[in-house]
Design a protein around this motif. Sequence first.
Motif, mmCIF file in Angstrom:
data_model
loop_
_atom_site.group_PDB
_atom_site.id
_atom_site.type_symbol
_atom_site.label_atom_id
_atom_site.label_comp_id
_atom_site.label_asym_id
_atom_site.label_seq_id
_atom_site.Cartn_x
_atom_site.Cartn_y
_atom_site.Cartn_z
ATOM 1 N N TRP A 1 37.008 -38.027 -1.797
ATOM 2 C CA TRP A 1 36.986 -37.557 -3.188
ATOM 3 C C TRP A 1 36.125 -38.471 -4.064
ATOM 4 O O TRP A 1 35.282 -38.005 -4.831
ATOM 5 C CB TRP A 1 38.425 -37.502 -3.708
ATOM 6 C CG TRP A 1 38.554 -36.930 -5.095
ATOM 7 C CD1 TRP A 1 38.456 -35.615 -5.442
ATOM 8 C CD2 TRP A 1 38.808 -37.650 -6.298
ATOM 9 N NE1 TRP A 1 38.644 -35.474 -6.798
ATOM 10 C CE2 TRP A 1 38.856 -36.713 -7.347
ATOM 11 C CE3 TRP A 1 38.991 -39.003 -6.600
ATOM 12 C CZ2 TRP A 1 39.083 -37.086 -8.667
ATOM 13 C CZ3 TRP A 1 39.229 -39.375 -7.911
ATOM 14 C CH2 TRP A 1 39.268 -38.420 -8.927
ATOM 15 N N GLU A 2 36.318 -39.796 -3.940
ATOM 16 C CA GLU A 2 35.534 -40.734 -4.756
ATOM 17 C C GLU A 2 34.047 -40.669 -4.400
ATOM 18 O O GLU A 2 33.180 -40.817 -5.271
ATOM 19 C CB GLU A 2 36.056 -42.156 -4.562
ATOM 20 C CG GLU A 2 37.425 -42.419 -5.185
ATOM 21 C CD GLU A 2 38.567 -42.043 -4.249
ATOM 22 O OE1 GLU A 2 39.724 -42.342 -4.572
ATOM 23 O OE2 GLU A 2 38.291 -41.434 -3.186
ATOM 24 N N GLN B 1 32.442 -38.011 -3.380
ATOM 25 C CA GLN B 1 31.921 -36.789 -4.000
ATOM 26 C C GLN B 1 31.602 -37.014 -5.485
ATOM 27 O O GLN B 1 30.580 -36.541 -5.994
ATOM 28 C CB GLN B 1 32.940 -35.657 -3.860
ATOM 29 C CG GLN B 1 33.181 -35.206 -2.431
ATOM 30 C CD GLN B 1 34.376 -34.279 -2.330
ATOM 31 O OE1 GLN B 1 34.823 -33.690 -3.316
ATOM 32 N NE2 GLN B 1 34.934 -34.167 -1.131
ATOM 33 N N LEU B 2 32.484 -37.751 -6.184
ATOM 34 C CA LEU B 2 32.246 -38.013 -7.611
ATOM 35 C C LEU B 2 30.968 -38.825 -7.810
ATOM 36 O O LEU B 2 30.156 -38.525 -8.697
ATOM 37 C CB LEU B 2 33.435 -38.757 -8.212
ATOM 38 C CG LEU B 2 34.775 -38.010 -8.240
ATOM 39 C CD1 LEU B 2 35.831 -38.861 -8.917
ATOM 40 C CD2 LEU B 2 34.636 -36.661 -8.953
ATOM 41 N N MET B 3 30.760 -39.846 -6.983
ATOM 42 C CA MET B 3 29.562 -40.660 -7.104
ATOM 43 C C MET B 3 28.311 -39.850 -6.753
ATOM 44 O O MET B 3 27.266 -40.003 -7.404
ATOM 45 C CB MET B 3 29.673 -41.898 -6.216
ATOM 46 C CG MET B 3 28.459 -42.819 -6.275
ATOM 47 S SD MET B 3 28.053 -43.408 -7.950
ATOM 48 C CE MET B 3 29.380 -44.569 -8.232
ATOM 49 N N GLN B 4 28.398 -38.999 -5.756
ATOM 50 C CA GLN B 4 27.269 -38.143 -5.406
ATOM 51 C C GLN B 4 26.828 -37.318 -6.622
ATOM 52 O O GLN B 4 25.629 -37.198 -6.922
ATOM 53 C CB GLN B 4 27.644 -37.203 -4.255
ATOM 54 C CG GLN B 4 27.807 -37.888 -2.915
ATOM 55 C CD GLN B 4 28.403 -36.954 -1.871
ATOM 56 O OE1 GLN B 4 28.962 -35.900 -2.205
ATOM 57 N NE2 GLN B 4 28.301 -37.335 -0.607
ATOM 58 N N ARG B 5 27.797 -36.737 -7.309
ATOM 59 C CA ARG B 5 27.479 -35.886 -8.465
ATOM 60 C C ARG B 5 26.930 -36.704 -9.632
ATOM 61 O O ARG B 5 26.028 -36.257 -10.346
ATOM 62 C CB ARG B 5 28.736 -35.118 -8.880
ATOM 63 C CG ARG B 5 29.199 -34.121 -7.832
ATOM 64 C CD ARG B 5 30.580 -33.589 -8.120
ATOM 65 N NE ARG B 5 31.101 -32.799 -7.003
ATOM 66 C CZ ARG B 5 32.358 -32.434 -6.864
ATOM 67 N NH1 ARG B 5 33.259 -32.800 -7.784
ATOM 68 N NH2 ARG B 5 32.748 -31.725 -5.824
ATOM 69 N N ALA B 6 27.482 -37.905 -9.825
ATOM 70 C CA ALA B 6 26.996 -38.759 -10.912
ATOM 71 C C ALA B 6 25.539 -39.158 -10.679
ATOM 72 O O ALA B 6 24.715 -39.117 -11.607
ATOM 73 C CB ALA B 6 27.878 -40.003 -11.029
ATOM 74 N N LEU C 1 36.088 -45.981 -8.666
ATOM 75 C CA LEU C 1 34.974 -45.788 -7.732
ATOM 76 C C LEU C 1 34.499 -47.121 -7.163
ATOM 77 O O LEU C 1 34.175 -47.228 -5.981
ATOM 78 C CB LEU C 1 33.821 -45.074 -8.429
ATOM 79 C CG LEU C 1 34.121 -43.703 -9.053
ATOM 80 C CD1 LEU C 1 32.851 -43.088 -9.626
ATOM 81 C CD2 LEU C 1 34.741 -42.775 -8.027
ATOM 82 N N TYR D 1 25.664 -41.291 -0.273
ATOM 83 C CA TYR D 1 25.676 -40.942 -1.693
ATOM 84 C C TYR D 1 24.537 -40.041 -2.177
ATOM 85 O O TYR D 1 24.651 -39.459 -3.256
ATOM 86 C CB TYR D 1 25.701 -42.221 -2.538
ATOM 87 C CG TYR D 1 27.002 -42.980 -2.452
ATOM 88 C CD1 TYR D 1 28.198 -42.404 -2.879
ATOM 89 C CD2 TYR D 1 27.045 -44.271 -1.942
ATOM 90 C CE1 TYR D 1 29.391 -43.091 -2.800
ATOM 91 C CE2 TYR D 1 28.233 -44.983 -1.866
ATOM 92 C CZ TYR D 1 29.410 -44.382 -2.299
ATOM 93 O OH TYR D 1 30.598 -45.079 -2.226
#
Length: 408
Positions: A166-167, A169-174, A206, A228
């Motif tokens: 989950w974390e 995925q968040l960094m990938q999007r950021a 993160l 990432y």
Amino acid sequence: MNTTPDISAAVRRLYDTFPFPPDPLSDEPPPGYNWRWSWPDAYNFCTGQKPPKLDIRILDAGCGTGSSTDYLIHLNPEASVTAIDLSSGALKVAQERCRRSGAREADFRHLSIYDAAELDGEFDLINCVGVLHHLPDPIRGIQALAAKLAEGGLMHIFVYSQLGRWEIQLMQRAIALLQGPQKGDYADGVKVGRQIFASLPENNRLVKYEKQRWAGENQRDECFADMYVHPQEIDYNIETLFELIDASGLEFLGFSNPGYWQLERLLGKAPELIERARGLTERELYRLIELLDTEITHYEFFLGKKPVNKVDWSDDKALLAAIPELSGCMHGWPSQQVFDCNYQLIDLSSAEFEFLEGCSPPPAPPCQGGEKEVQKTVGEILADVEMGLDEVRSILSKQLILLTPGKI
């Protein structure tokens, strides 16, 4: 789902830029022992017995820079190995890796998994680690591989888990948001990602997750980019994972890290909950475990093409007649303290040690020659060892021995 060739081209460009995995090249065989890449041990895990033949065909589907190929060649000296990958840059590293390590020649092909039908014949073992989740159409990919699997053959697969990433995925999007029109420039993506981690507060979730789980390997840009800034990733949960498996038409033979899928390690202090869980289906039980343990970042498992002949050794007569052989994945032998296939330390009783002494050693590679060992049955060994059949089954469950069915 977008299945245009643009995605495959983007994935190819990533791995041409950052060949993966970035394991160092060596003038020696690869270190350690991954039993999942050893045909005898993998077959034993899936079927309960030693395979009837060792001169098999192996396909490393999505070999990358050849770390897995190197192991597959060295651990299976009688097999022929074919390795395919989408990235020509990664393939060049794979060929050099195997040349440097002294591995015998493999058949390297610049080929997409989608085009596996172009390969001649069928394969007894297909290894596909860290690949299907990067395809725009994983179902098409797994079906292409399933069509090349021989009857009774095994496929070893590794794909990402949704909840444990989950974390990530968040960094990938950021990173993608901050790159904007530069998305697809992978070197820039790595630069942006590192700047984000360097700027975030130390107590940021993160940052803490990265430091706890991935910081060591992500010092290398190849690993950071793969995690990432990858242009294509599909993460699974148990429900969508089995949709993929069912679409393959193959039989699910079990997770190759079975210890993670034991409910007792999570709810062992609540036997009443364990009892309630007995009413769940196998897939519901797996779903419960992943909901309770969000640290599971991937699934690794075996599939088989029917008929896969299995032996559970519950019949005492069959077990007594079987011929035992020491597993090649046992380290530290001969000693009463050995490491099992997962490098867990095992203390053997005096009887267990004596029993293992009576088993045949793993076969030597053909080039080493030597006299053939006299093979005793389980019953013949137990005639001189004070040990019961349940203890033999315990040794078998730890993958310390392989059994060949004998005449009853």
